[in-house]
Design a protein around this motif. Structure first.
Motif, mmCIF file in Angstrom:
data_model
loop_
_atom_site.group_PDB
_atom_site.id
_atom_site.type_symbol
_atom_site.label_atom_id
_atom_site.label_comp_id
_atom_site.label_asym_id
_atom_site.label_seq_id
_atom_site.Cartn_x
_atom_site.Cartn_y
_atom_site.Cartn_z
ATOM 1 N N THR A 74 0.829 -1.207 0.000
ATOM 2 C CA THR A 74 0.000 0.000 0.000
ATOM 3 C C THR A 74 0.865 1.258 0.000
ATOM 4 O O THR A 74 0.596 2.210 -0.740
ATOM 5 C CB THR A 74 -0.938 -0.006 1.215
ATOM 6 O OG1 THR A 74 -1.754 -1.184 1.170
ATOM 7 C CG2 THR A 74 -1.834 1.213 1.219
ATOM 8 N N ASP A 109 -0.606 -0.640 -9.304
ATOM 9 C CA ASP A 109 -1.989 -1.124 -9.344
ATOM 10 C C ASP A 109 -2.056 -2.637 -9.187
ATOM 11 O O ASP A 109 -2.951 -3.166 -8.510
ATOM 12 C CB ASP A 109 -2.653 -0.712 -10.665
ATOM 13 C CG ASP A 109 -2.902 0.788 -10.755
ATOM 14 O OD1 ASP A 109 -2.866 1.462 -9.711
ATOM 15 O OD2 ASP A 109 -3.122 1.280 -11.880
ATOM 16 N N THR A 110 -1.124 -3.341 -9.822
ATOM 17 C CA THR A 110 -1.128 -4.807 -9.766
ATOM 18 C C THR A 110 -0.905 -5.318 -8.349
ATOM 19 O O THR A 110 -1.605 -6.224 -7.881
ATOM 20 C CB THR A 110 -0.046 -5.377 -10.696
ATOM 21 O OG1 THR A 110 -0.341 -5.007 -12.046
ATOM 22 C CG2 THR A 110 0.006 -6.896 -10.606
ATOM 23 N N SER A 111 0.070 -4.738 -7.656
ATOM 24 C CA SER A 111 0.365 -5.254 -6.320
ATOM 25 C C SER A 111 -0.645 -4.783 -5.279
ATOM 26 O O SER A 111 -1.039 -5.561 -4.395
ATOM 27 C CB SER A 111 1.793 -4.878 -5.891
ATOM 28 O OG SER A 111 1.951 -3.495 -5.795
ATOM 29 N N ALA A 113 -3.714 -4.311 -5.694
ATOM 30 C CA ALA A 113 -4.946 -5.078 -5.882
ATOM 31 C C ALA A 113 -4.927 -6.376 -5.079
ATOM 32 O O ALA A 113 -5.976 -6.988 -4.838
ATOM 33 C CB ALA A 113 -5.153 -5.389 -7.365
ATOM 34 N N GLN A 116 -6.225 -7.268 0.363
ATOM 35 C CA GLN A 116 -7.657 -7.557 0.467
ATOM 36 C C GLN A 116 -8.022 -8.020 1.881
ATOM 37 O O GLN A 116 -7.160 -8.403 2.673
ATOM 38 C CB GLN A 116 -8.032 -8.679 -0.519
ATOM 39 C CG GLN A 116 -7.601 -8.448 -1.950
ATOM 40 C CD GLN A 116 -7.712 -9.717 -2.784
ATOM 41 O OE1 GLN A 116 -8.259 -10.738 -2.346
ATOM 42 N NE2 GLN A 116 -7.186 -9.667 -3.996
#
Length: 243
Positions: A74, A109-111, A113, A116
């Protein structure tokens, strides 16, 4: 390569640390705020990592590693960077993570995502956590080989013991197969190795969890990670217990 070990939480330093990270650079993090990461004090975990954790759930060690990975991903995304986790582990008083940095919005963006809220096999929602792999097999294979080489050429018994311990830790992480769902299940009185073999014989993937017990001590995992449905896991465990 740069290492962050603030003797406490890494959280306050992540943005500054990642803002200077070059593309392809290696960053490692050692967090010793296990009272928060291991959910002894859930309020502190919320304050530092904005994460809901639960000590009562048996996956608290793995959750701690995933919290730190999620916080790193993040923070990296805020700096237009993504991360590839190479190794994550934990011991009695610390959580340690090693990542490779990729620059750019797409990598970020890939990481991010993969950060969660996850639900454990016991039905406990935890997070946000890193949902991706915690170990990179190719990297760990090299670590095992280098540790074995260091052990062979050690000039003192202390050096040999340290290299042997490192080799065992890396091997333990390597054996925890990537691609399986996050979190593991307890095996109770059933042999973990027998359970893994029985699940594999039925065509499922299964392995011992690397996050059961202190990674710095002899390995004796009583938890198994598998892609088998919950009903199949229970059936196989009961079948082995009856034998």
């Amino acid at each position: 390569w740069a290492h962050l070990d603030p003797f406490g939480s890494c959280a306050p330093f992540l943005d500054a640390f990642l803002s200077r990270a070059p593309h392809g650079g290696l960053l490692s993090f050692t967090a010793t705020d296990t009272s928060a990461l291991y959910a002894h004090y859930p309020a502190v975990g919320r304050r530092l990592y904005a994460a809901e954790l639960n000590r009562a759930d048996g996956n608290w060690r793995e959750a701690a590693v995933r919290v730190l990975c999620g916080a790193v991903a993040t923070a990296a995304a805020r700096q237009q960077r993504g991360v590839h986790v190479l190794h994550g582990t934990c011991a009695a008083h610390f959580v340690h993570v090693l990542v490779r940095v990729k620059r750019g919005a797409a990598a970020a963006d890939t990481s991010v995502a993969l950060v969660q809220t996850l639900t454990t096999p016991d039905g406990t929602p935890l997070g946000p956590l890193w949902a991706g792999a915690l170990n990179a097999p190719r990297f760990l294979r090299r670590c095992v080989a280098h540790a074995a080489s260091a052990q062979a050429r050690a000039e003192t018994s202390n050096d040999a013991a340290a290299a042997a311990s490192a080799r065992a830790l890396f091997q333990r992480s390597f054996d925890d197969a990537p691609g399986l769902p996050p979190f593991s299940v307890p095996t109770g009185h059933v042999s973990p190795s027998r359970l893994v073999a029985a699940l594999q014989a039925r065509g499922f993937r299964a392995c011992l969890s690397a996050f059961d017990g202190d990674a710095s001590k002899p390995y004796g995992s009583k938890r198994v990670r598998s892609d088998a449905p919950e009903g199949v896991l229970r059936e196989v465990i009961e079948s082995i217990a009856r034998c």
